[in-house]
Design an enzyme around this catalytic site. Sequence first.
Site, PDB file in Angstrom:
ATOM      1  N   SER A 630       1.080  -0.685  -0.037  1.00 48.24           N
ATOM      2  CA  SER A 630       0.022  -0.178   0.318  1.00 48.24           C
ATOM      3  C   SER A 630       1.306   1.397   0.146  1.00 48.24           C
ATOM      4  O   SER A 630       1.442   1.115  -1.015  1.00 48.24           O
ATOM      5  CB  SER A 630      -0.762   0.233   0.584  1.00 48.24           C
ATOM      6  OG  SER A 630      -1.566   0.779   0.828  1.00 48.24           O
ATOM      7  N   ASP A 705      -9.449  -4.184  -6.434  1.00 49.45           N
ATOM      8  CA  ASP A 705      -8.945  -3.218  -5.501  1.00 49.45           C
ATOM      9  C   ASP A 705     -10.085  -2.479  -5.381  1.00 49.45           C
ATOM     10  O   ASP A 705      -9.431  -1.228  -5.815  1.00 49.45           O
ATOM     11  CB  ASP A 705      -7.206  -2.844  -5.017  1.00 49.45           C
ATOM     12  CG  ASP A 705      -7.066  -2.511  -3.727  1.00 49.45           C
ATOM     13  OD1 ASP A 705      -7.521  -2.082  -3.394  1.00 49.45           O
ATOM     14  OD2 ASP A 705      -5.814  -2.475  -3.862  1.00 49.45           O
ATOM     15  N   HIS A 737      -8.193  -5.293  -1.842  1.00 49.97           N
ATOM     16  CA  HIS A 737      -6.498  -4.639  -1.217  1.00 49.97           C
ATOM     17  C   HIS A 737      -5.140  -5.194  -0.563  1.00 49.97           C
ATOM     18  O   HIS A 737      -4.225  -5.732  -0.169  1.00 49.97           O
ATOM     19  CB  HIS A 737      -6.514  -3.357  -0.289  1.00 49.97           C
ATOM     20  CG  HIS A 737      -6.183  -2.303  -0.017  1.00 49.97           C
ATOM     21  ND1 HIS A 737      -5.316  -1.456  -1.142  1.00 49.97           N
ATOM     22  CD2 HIS A 737      -5.271  -1.884   1.310  1.00 49.97           C
ATOM     23  CE1 HIS A 737      -3.813  -0.917  -0.663  1.00 49.97           C
ATOM     24  NE2 HIS A 737      -4.343  -1.323   0.159  1.00 49.97           N
TER      25      HIS A 737
END
Length: 766
Positions: A630, A705, A737
């Site tokens: 991320s 995602d 995600h």
Amino acid sequence: MTSIRLFATASLLGLACQPVAAQAQEQTAPPVRQTSPHTIQETRMADDASSHDLTLERLFASPALAGSSPRGVKLSPDGRYLTVLRNREEDRERYDLWGFDRKSGQWTMLVDSEKLGSGRELSEAEKMQRERLRIGDLKGIVTYEWSADGESILVPLEGDLYLARLDGSVERLTDTEEAELNPALSNTGAYISFVRDGQVYAGDVGAEAQAITPQEGDTVQWGVAEFVAQEEMDRHKGFWWSPDDRRIAVARVDEAPVGIVTRTAIGASGTRTYEQRYPAAGTPNADVQLFVMDPNGSHRVPVDLGPDKDIYAARVNWAPDGSRLYVQRENRDQTQLDMLSVDPETGQSQVLFTEKARDKSWINLTDNYRFLDDGSLIWWSERDGYGHLYRFADGQWQQLTSGDWVVTSLDGVDQETGRITFTANRDDVLATQIYALNLADPSHIEMLSDSDYVNSAKMDDAGKTLIVSRSSQKQPPQSYLADAQGERLTWIEENALTGDHPYAPYLASHRPAQFGTIKADDGTPLHYMMITPELEEGTIYPVIFSHYGGPHVQVVTKGWQGALPQAIVDKGYIYFAIDNRGSNNRGVDFESAIWHAMGSVEVADQKKGAEFLKTLPFVDSAKIAIYGWSYGGYMTLKMLEADPGFYAAGIAGAPVTRWELYDTHYTERYMGDPTRDKNAYETASAIPDAAKISDPMLLLHGMADDNVVFENSSELIGKLQHDAVPFEMMLYPGQTHSVKGPKISVHLWKTIFDFLEDKGVAPAER
């Protein structure tokens, strides 16, 4: 950040009650271990043959190696029962409702999720809400709520609602094709309420609920939190009952102004396309209004939120006596927060007080505040440069805590005695402790927790009973019930590392973390953590350098680090992490170093960590691989671009590559408006300099995602291919995600280790 969270994090805490089983059949919980906790050294097995290196298959299998991980710890209104969502040994992701009767000392399964549930697939709306809460992989019961009289518990399960009573019966309240979202009992327990098809429903408990808001079309929803409120503001509610149930405040969300993005969720056996309303940085947000109405929807009054409609309704609370409604209004730039005091009969508002961010900084939203019965307010603020507690009474401020440390949570208030309980890093930035002070003499602060652990806490509404969660390098997460002075009353989950603990076979190879500081370019001390294999003279070791780097997160603590770092070390790697400027819990100056400059000081500070590693005689300086997910994936790209040839390899998981693709509330808080701050966005992007990447790079991303949308990676892929830059990638159809699961996680980490071995960054043969 609030939304781009660390990959594969876990939650804590748990609870209990008396027989309320779906089939009225009492079941016995795994016994709560009451033995004295053993340290790793004390329980280390003498016979090395009984110890094992961690395999990836065991790492992600059930039962969880950290032991039981209960969630949703609550006390019944009368304090007699402790309730908890406990996961199953054979299925670590499925949770059932358990209860502990403090009088009898007995644990009982209250609701068996498998017996009560039908296995029906969740609605898309509920799936997305769970993604916002980072519980998308959990099954069974994920939330519940006690009734005000303490006689029953509201249990949502697979889109429908059930009422579990202490006499052993379970009543089904809804049975519909549509999902009932955000269910809640009113404060007196007289009403049940929920959202269905964009409308708020309410009615007497046991009777059929009726819609109390209109149905207005596809873009308008009542009683929900808009996307950025859920994803970034940690506000997941869209309606609020007054304490006496006379009125209910309800949000009306119109997403018509929000731009539509086509999100393609590529699955293993098919592809679904979503026309998703996504407020990207610099584009319009949803139109959010607030109304106050009677429980049947009549006498609907609009709340005056001010002339500027481009604001955030950050928090909504009722005064303890229901006489006022308090709304925290945040400006679009997130530099000013106004506390509005609202007359619920007329909707008219006035500013009670205003918080303003320091120059070149922002407002951090918080739930660390409490309105008291006497009309005063306990409030958390960073106005002196660190997060501290204040009291606001009769228009005057009194600072309750101060110093170059941070209050991380307000845990409870005993209004009878004036005692305030809170968690802070006052004595160690790497190990939060629980403290108490009294309003009569706030200068005297008492520590209530054991400083050998990293502690967190929550309390009952009266501020008299603590639920403490703690861990250390040597102890996986455990929790216990304590009195207001911190004295343990009973274990909730002792989780002792005795011979039957899931982690016991791996104790002999468990390696402790080492901590230290490195100076940034400006002299700021940066905390690092390092776990090494048992070092052999003359041997040098490769490093997996894990990083996050983004704001609102602290990686380096003295708590339990989980089994993943140990599995990495068991493979012969050194595991290393450092908290750069811009990360959390070090004060405003430290965090604000990234203002309008993401991908700058974080990259420089992480490099300082690698430079330090290269000075150590047992580190193979040619084999330092960087890994992040991320924001950490974004950091991998920026680090490889900034210093080609400096790192041996980089793994970028679900990276943000261009900040214009990310949402308004998160991105604009740190980077400003891209229509006004275009240069800052161009500098922060990972796309323009992607061709500078010359070291081996592995890209990972879930193809469904909806947080860091796949377009971030597809744009990077196109840029790298256009410039003939070699790289490797592994994409995960159907994964969101958080790419994880008992098998998927094994595949992901095997892919990483195989990549490192192929690029010559693996340990030497042992």
